[in-house]
Motif scaffolding. Structure first.
Motif, short mmCIF file in Angstrom:
data_model
loop_
_atom_site.label_atom_id
_atom_site.label_comp_id
_atom_site.label_asym_id
_atom_site.label_seq_id
_atom_site.Cartn_x
_atom_site.Cartn_y
_atom_site.Cartn_z
N PRO A 46 0.99 -1.06 0.19
CA PRO A 46 0.03 0.10 -0.11
C PRO A 46 0.90 1.25 0.09
N PHE A 47 0.45 2.13 -0.84
CA PHE A 47 1.28 3.45 -0.90
C PHE A 47 1.67 3.94 0.32
N ALA A 48 0.57 3.96 1.22
CA ALA A 48 0.82 4.92 2.50
C ALA A 48 1.90 4.01 3.46
N ASP A 49 2.03 2.89 3.18
CA ASP A 49 3.35 2.22 3.95
C ASP A 49 4.51 2.11 3.20
N ALA A 50 4.49 2.85 1.97
CA ALA A 50 6.04 2.91 1.22
C ALA A 50 6.83 4.19 1.61
N VAL A 51 6.53 4.85 2.55
CA VAL A 51 7.18 5.96 2.78
C VAL A 51 8.67 5.51 3.45
N GLY A 52 9.63 5.94 2.68
CA GLY A 52 11.10 5.39 3.19
C GLY A 52 11.86 4.43 2.10
N ARG A 53 10.82 4.02 1.23
CA ARG A 53 11.11 3.00 0.16
C ARG A 53 11.39 3.89 -1.07
N VAL A 54 12.25 2.91 -1.87
CA VAL A 54 12.47 3.52 -3.17
C VAL A 54 11.66 2.67 -4.36
N LEU A 55 11.11 3.50 -5.26
CA LEU A 55 10.12 2.96 -6.03
C LEU A 55 11.04 2.04 -7.18
N GLY A 192 -4.60 9.22 -6.75
CA GLY A 192 -5.48 7.98 -6.68
C GLY A 192 -4.74 6.71 -6.69
N VAL A 193 -3.65 6.75 -6.78
CA VAL A 193 -2.49 5.72 -6.78
C VAL A 193 -2.33 5.03 -5.45
N SER A 194 -2.97 3.60 -5.25
CA SER A 194 -2.97 3.23 -3.89
C SER A 194 -1.88 2.24 -3.71
N GLU A 195 -1.30 1.72 -4.75
CA GLU A 195 -0.17 0.75 -4.62
C GLU A 195 1.05 1.07 -5.16
N ALA A 196 2.00 0.92 -4.24
CA ALA A 196 3.50 1.10 -4.75
C ALA A 196 4.15 -0.12 -5.05
N ARG A 197 5.05 0.01 -6.01
CA ARG A 197 6.04 -1.05 -6.41
C ARG A 197 7.50 -0.70 -5.81
N THR A 198 8.00 -1.42 -4.88
CA THR A 198 9.11 -0.85 -4.34
C THR A 198 10.01 -2.15 -4.41
N HIS A 199 11.39 -1.52 -3.78
CA HIS A 199 12.21 -2.72 -3.48
C HIS A 199 11.93 -2.84 -2.02
N ARG A 200 12.11 -4.36 -1.66
CA ARG A 200 11.87 -4.81 -0.35
C ARG A 200 13.13 -4.00 0.63
N ALA A 201 12.65 -3.78 1.85
CA ALA A 201 13.47 -3.27 2.83
C ALA A 201 14.27 -4.20 3.49
N PRO A 202 15.62 -4.10 3.59
CA PRO A 202 16.48 -5.17 4.32
C PRO A 202 15.81 -5.41 5.75
N MET A 203 16.10 -6.62 6.14
CA MET A 203 15.87 -6.80 7.24
C MET A 203 17.39 -6.88 8.18
#
Ligand code: AMP
Ligand code: MG
Length: 750
Positions: A46-55, A192-203
């Motif tokens: 969800p885009f709202a969870d993508a803050v800090g990620r890179v598209l 109105g773009v609700s989904e982000a395609r990002t790289h996974r965040a490392p653990m």
């Protein structure tokens, strides 16, 4: 990505003593790290969870914005052709409530001479093509009437945002590689773009190592006690040599801030099997990066490098580097590891393990500052690269030094500093730093020993200082690596110092008096209370200011205001003037700015040493007494152009510092030979002979403002302050004394 087992065998612990790791440079180390870190796989969220990620892919606009012609103003929608003129209001269109059923609904309904009340953001009804702002209409029939008069002409489209004028359908709103911040999230939301395609965040899994470590936050409610400031604090078994584990909590937060997910691996004892277990646990739990602190240097409990190489099984790895030419952080270790079965004898197991995931492992040094600095320089860039950052290296900027900084003779140093963007101009209060470039001023966070974590407090940059000898002078522009958000710090969070005023005279109150001191937030104490001894070349870390009871004629602001008076315009202040209170305040301010005051580790204290009067003999006597309780004694100005206080220093100290008092000694020594008394004829009032006084006054006038005249008494530095440019002299002289090693400034010529 994982290499075959050959390099691992070549580096087996049996043949590889720790000191065999070649010392590489920090830039080289970062290159190696980034060559082994790659953007992780893509995922949708969800885009709202993508803050800090890179598209990982671009975001295009699915529809135009605005989606309808929208009013820019509150006013009246009109047909441009009808104005100027008087129009009849036939309805209202509001944001979220377009013109209703009773009004005009289509172009054919719109009659010449009609207008519609409209609010900002409302759709302009069909048939209308301009909006007249409400301030530009009159109501000829009064407030209740439906007639509006428009005096000006408006062209078609005036005050109307056309469909797609902000964003066209299909327009690229965000690019692959863009980092999602609050504004990018807003852009996606507006489209109105609700989904982000990002790289996974490392653990990132974080482990502290060391037999001495106790978790400060693992205590139960009942085992806590209140510290001196009333904060709850955990108990610590000092007799067992325990200290609290600072690194793990700090590094977990660093990893989160860098954009990683985190896993807390707790504390491992200095036991190779415990270390191997903890690291294996992290890999099993899906960590992409393992960050440990401690146990990577050369002690007999430092097992980590061997464990990463596979000495205890469970994991196997390649150590890419194990020593870096940097201060702090020399033992920084970087490896790639993977999980192996408990026994790695059979060929079948070996085959299966070569397919297991490769994990980056960082062995950070245990000293907290080293851990923090190496995380910022090596781990954070790796995390950012895995997140998909295009350039994951720390940003570099130029800053001007606010003080001299001594260089390390062995290694390039990353010196922690805060930035002051306000003081970057000519009219800086910071002594003689004239900085025409308007670069930010970099203030050291104080003593840089790698165990003193308070040197990271508020630090925004790491100054990239070359290897010594010598020092980098105040006013020099140096490069600095940004290690935290510099948008919101800006020197506003400088450490606070609450100086303590100790009066050495038993009979009198100090210059400040209890009430003034309390109002200024300065604690007072009597000299009957012990001053704790700490070391500054065997002296207590205290600065004593010798004051006397003549009127404190100047406020700190007055003194500060004089800091910029050109030499030719300096006024000679009146005889007997005493800037004691101002000097006390200025010293406190200096310590606060330098981060050397209370709140820091081993803070400097301010002491007021009170003289009965301002003659040079008295001042000299009190200065000598104060030198037993302070490392630095500053004699507040007294006499014309501070002649009495300068004479007090020159006559009352044992050993002058030629660099600090270049031309004072010769004439004074002559005066002392001729007059027998060092230019100080007694305790009563005007005690210098006329001729000597005028010679000294001329000299003092020339000299004041250029620095501090100084000598020493039993190892303590005793210095007089000029009555003009006091603040400048203070910050220049004290910077030398407190931050530049003594052997360096003793030989300096100001
Ligand atoms: P080491 O690198 O293990 O030799 O540790 C160097 C210094 O850092 C020692 O004084 C340790 O006590 C200290 N130290 C190691 N780990 C931590 C930690 N997690 N928190 C605070 N200090 C630590
Ligand atoms: Mg250790």
């Amino acid at each position: 990505m994982y290499r075959d087992s050959r390099p691992r065998k070549a580096r087996s612990p049996a043949t590889m003593a720790p000191h065999k790791y070649p010392m590489i440079s920090m830039p080289e180390a970062i290159d190696i790290v980034l060559s082994r870190a790659a953007p992780l796989e893509e995922e949708s969220l969800p885009f709202a969870d993508a803050v800090g990620r890179v598209l990982a892919s671009e975001v295009t606009a699915p529809r135009p914005h605005p989606p309808f012609p929208a009013s820019i103003m509150d006013g009246y929608a009109v047909r441009a052709a009808d104005v100027p003129g008087t129009l009849r209001v036939v309805g209202a269109a509001r944001a979220g409530a377009p013109l209703g059923p009773s009004g005009a609904r289509s172009e054919s309904d719109t009659q010449p001479g009609h207008a519609v009340y409209i609010t900002t953001g409302a759709p302009v009804p069909p048939g209308f093509d301009a909006v007249v702002p409400v301030e530009r209409v009159r109501f000829p029939g009064g407030a209740g009437s439906d007639a509006v008069a428009v005096a000006d002409a408006y062209g078609p489209g005036a005050n109307v945002r056309a469909v797609g004028s902000d964003v066209q359908r299909g327009e690229v709103l965000l690019d692959a590689g863009d980092r999602v911040g609050p504004h990018e999230l807003g852009i996606a939301a507006l489209a109105g773009v609700s989904e982000a395609r990002t790289h996974r965040a490392p653990m990132v899994a974080v482990l502290s190592t060391g037999d001495e470590l106790a978790d400060p936050f693992a205590e139960t409610e009942s085992s806590r006690s209140a510290g001196p400031s009333g904060n709850a604090s955990a108990s610590l078994d000092v007799t067992a040599g325990s200290i609290f584990d600072a690194n793990r909590h700090m590094l977990l937060a660093c990893a989160r801030e860098a954009g990683a997910e985190v896993m807390d691996l707790g504390i491992a004892r200095d036991d190779p099997d415990a270390l191997a277990d903890a690291v294996a646990r992290a890999v099993d739990a899906g960590a992409d990066v393992v960050v440990t602190s401690g146990g990577v240097s050369e002690g007999d409990k430092d097992h980590l490098k061997d464990v990463l190489l596979g000495s205890r099984g469970r994991i196997a790895g390649v150590v890419h580097f194990g020593r870096v030419m940097m201060k702090p952080g020399k033992p920084l270790t970087f490896a790639e590891i993977r999980r192996v079965a408990e026994t790695k004898t059979s060929a079948r197991e070996e085959t299966s393990t070569t397919r297991s995931k490769t994990v980056l492992a960082f062995g950070l040094p245990g000293n907290p500052v080293s851990a923090a600095v190496t995380f910022a320089l090596a781990v954070a860039p790796a995390v950012r690269r895995m997140l998909g950052w295009v350039d994951p290296r720390p940003r570099r900027l130029q800053a001007v030094l606010a003080q001299d900084i001594a260089l390390d003779k062995e290694r390039p140093e990353y010196h922690r500093a805060t930035l002051d963007w306000e003081a970057s101009g000519e009219d800086s209060r910071d002594g003689a730093v004239r900085n025409a470039t308007r670069l930010p001023l970099a203030r050291s966070t104080g003593r840089q020993i790698s165990s003193r974590l308070t040197s990271m407090r508020g630090a925004e940059v790491l100054l990239e200082l070359p290897r010594g000898p010598g020092f980098v002078a105040k006013g020099t522009a140096v490069s600095a690596l940004v290690i935290r958000d510099i948008g919101t710090q800006g020197g506003l969070q400088l450490p606070r110092v609450r100086p303590e005023v100790v009066t050495t005279s038993r009979s009198r109150d100090g210059v400040l008096g209890a009430a003034t001191a309390a109002a200024a937030g300065i604690a007072t104490r009597r000299d009957s209370e012990a001053v704790p001894e700490t070391s500054f070349g065997r002296r207590p870390r205290a600065i004593a200011v010798v004051t006397h009871p003549s009127v404190a004629a100047k406020s700190a602001a007055d003194v500060a205001g004089e800091a910029r008076v050109p030499d030719s315009d300096r006024a000679v202040t009146d005889a007997g003037n005493d800037d004691g209170a101002a000097v006390l305040e200025a010293v406190s301010r200096f310590l606060r700015r330098a981060g050397a005051g209370e709140g820091g580790d081993d803070p400097w204290r301010v002491i007021e040493a009170r003289a009965e009067n301002g003659t040079s003999r008295r001042l000299a006597a009190v200065a000598r007494a104060a030198a037993t309780t302070a490392a630095v004694v500053l004699v507040a100005p007294s006499g014309p152009s501070a002649v009495s206080s300068q004479a007090a220093v020159v006559a009352g100290t044992d050993l002058g510092f030629p660099g600090l008092a270049p031309r004072m000694r010769a004439p004074l020594e002559k005066a002392s030979r001729d007059g027998g008394d060092g230019g100080d004829g007694g305790d009563g009032g005007d005690d210098d002979s006329e001729a000597d006084a005028s010679a000294i006054a001329a000299l003092a006038y020339r000299e004041s403002g250029f620095g501090i005249e100084a000598g020493q008494v039993a190892g303590a530095v005793v210095a007089s302050l000029p009555c003009t440019n006091c603040e400048e002299a203070l910050s220049e002289g004290l910077t030398k004394m407190l931050f530049v090693p003594r052997e360096k400034w003793e030989g300096l010529v100001l």
